[in-house]
Design a protein around this motif. Structure first.
Motif, PDB file in Angstrom:
ATOM      1  N   VAL A   1       8.329  11.960 -24.649  1.00 26.03           N
ATOM      2  CA  VAL A   1       8.049  12.076 -23.215  1.00 26.03           C
ATOM      3  C   VAL A   1       9.250  12.633 -22.470  1.00 26.03           C
ATOM      4  O   VAL A   1       9.107  13.513 -21.614  1.00 26.03           O
ATOM      5  CB  VAL A   1       7.604  10.715 -22.628  1.00 26.03           C
ATOM      6  N   THR A   2      10.448  12.157 -22.788  1.00 32.20           N
ATOM      7  CA  THR A   2      11.633  12.626 -22.059  1.00 32.20           C
ATOM      8  C   THR A   2      11.960  14.079 -22.377  1.00 32.20           C
ATOM      9  O   THR A   2      12.581  14.761 -21.566  1.00 32.20           O
ATOM     10  CB  THR A   2      12.862  11.739 -22.341  1.00 32.20           C
TER      11      THR A   2
ATOM     12  N   LYS B   1       9.615  16.409 -22.753  1.00 29.27           N
ATOM     13  CA  LYS B   1       8.596  17.242 -22.128  1.00 29.27           C
ATOM     14  C   LYS B   1       8.437  17.035 -20.635  1.00 29.27           C
ATOM     15  O   LYS B   1       7.943  17.914 -19.943  1.00 29.27           O
ATOM     16  CB  LYS B   1       7.247  16.999 -22.809  1.00 29.27           C
ATOM     17  N   VAL B   2       8.815  15.876 -20.134  1.00 34.09           N
ATOM     18  CA  VAL B   2       8.528  15.524 -18.739  1.00 34.09           C
ATOM     19  C   VAL B   2       9.820  15.436 -17.941  1.00 34.09           C
ATOM     20  O   VAL B   2      10.801  14.855 -18.389  1.00 34.09           O
ATOM     21  CB  VAL B   2       7.777  14.174 -18.673  1.00 34.09           C
ATOM     22  N   SER B   3       9.790  16.005 -16.769  1.00 31.76           N
ATOM     23  CA  SER B   3      10.941  15.869 -15.864  1.00 31.76           C
ATOM     24  C   SER B   3      10.512  15.280 -14.521  1.00 31.76           C
ATOM     25  O   SER B   3      11.341  15.054 -13.653  1.00 31.76           O
ATOM     26  CB  SER B   3      11.618  17.230 -15.657  1.00 31.76           C
ATOM     27  N   ASN B   4       9.230  15.032 -14.380  1.00 33.00           N
ATOM     28  CA  ASN B   4       8.685  14.451 -13.161  1.00 33.00           C
ATOM     29  C   ASN B   4       9.111  12.986 -13.050  1.00 33.00           C
ATOM     30  O   ASN B   4       8.793  12.190 -13.935  1.00 33.00           O
ATOM     31  CB  ASN B   4       7.158  14.576 -13.192  1.00 33.00           C
TER      32      ASN B   4
ATOM     33  N   ASP C   1       6.313  10.344 -13.605  1.00 31.63           N
ATOM     34  CA  ASP C   1       5.905  10.136 -14.989  1.00 31.63           C
ATOM     35  C   ASP C   1       6.943   9.324 -15.764  1.00 31.63           C
ATOM     36  O   ASP C   1       6.597   8.500 -16.618  1.00 31.63           O
ATOM     37  CB  ASP C   1       5.672  11.479 -15.681  1.00 31.63           C
ATOM     38  N   LEU C   2       8.211   9.553 -15.453  1.00 35.59           N
ATOM     39  CA  LEU C   2       9.268   8.789 -16.122  1.00 35.59           C
ATOM     40  C   LEU C   2       9.227   7.320 -15.704  1.00 35.59           C
ATOM     41  O   LEU C   2       9.480   6.424 -16.528  1.00 35.59           O
ATOM     42  CB  LEU C   2      10.635   9.409 -15.833  1.00 35.59           C
TER      43      LEU C   2
END
Length: 111
Positions: free
Chosen positions: A43-44, A46-49, A52-53
């Protein structure tokens, strides 16, 4: 639905069953922790939102809380087994030196 058949066990077999169940639960918890670690990595990457984190953080927190609770229960279960074994050992004292092997104990003068 019929009742499950529970095999008869002697004391030693019952203690072994309990210890094995603790070990299996510990292994399962280790797998869950590993899966959570892998999830965090994916997740970390692919995601920077931030939203979402935060969702990820809450999810991991819930899993870790469950694991901690389970670990505490397993610790209590293990301590009770140890207490029971100590009580049984008090009821069946160790033989003195020179009386051979009894109840799994080794003579004090064995080299």
């Amino acid at each position: 639905m019929s009742m499950p058949v529970i095999p008869e066990r002697d004391f030693e077999e019952s203690v072994i069953d309990i210890l094995e169940s603790i070990a299996l639960e510990e292994a399962a918890l280790a797998h869950i922790l590993n899966a959570e670690g892998e999830k965090i990595q994916k997740v970390t990457e692919k995601v920077s939102n931030p939203g979402d984190l935060i969702k990820l953080q809450k999810s991991v927190k819930e899993i870790l809380q469950m694991i901690i609770k389970k670990e505490m229960l397993l610790q209590f279960k293990f301590e009770k087994v140890v207490d029971l074994l100590e009580m049984m050992e008090e009821d069946c004292p160790k033989p003195g030196p020179g009386h051979g092997h009894k109840h799994g104990h080794i003579r004090d003068n064995d080299n």
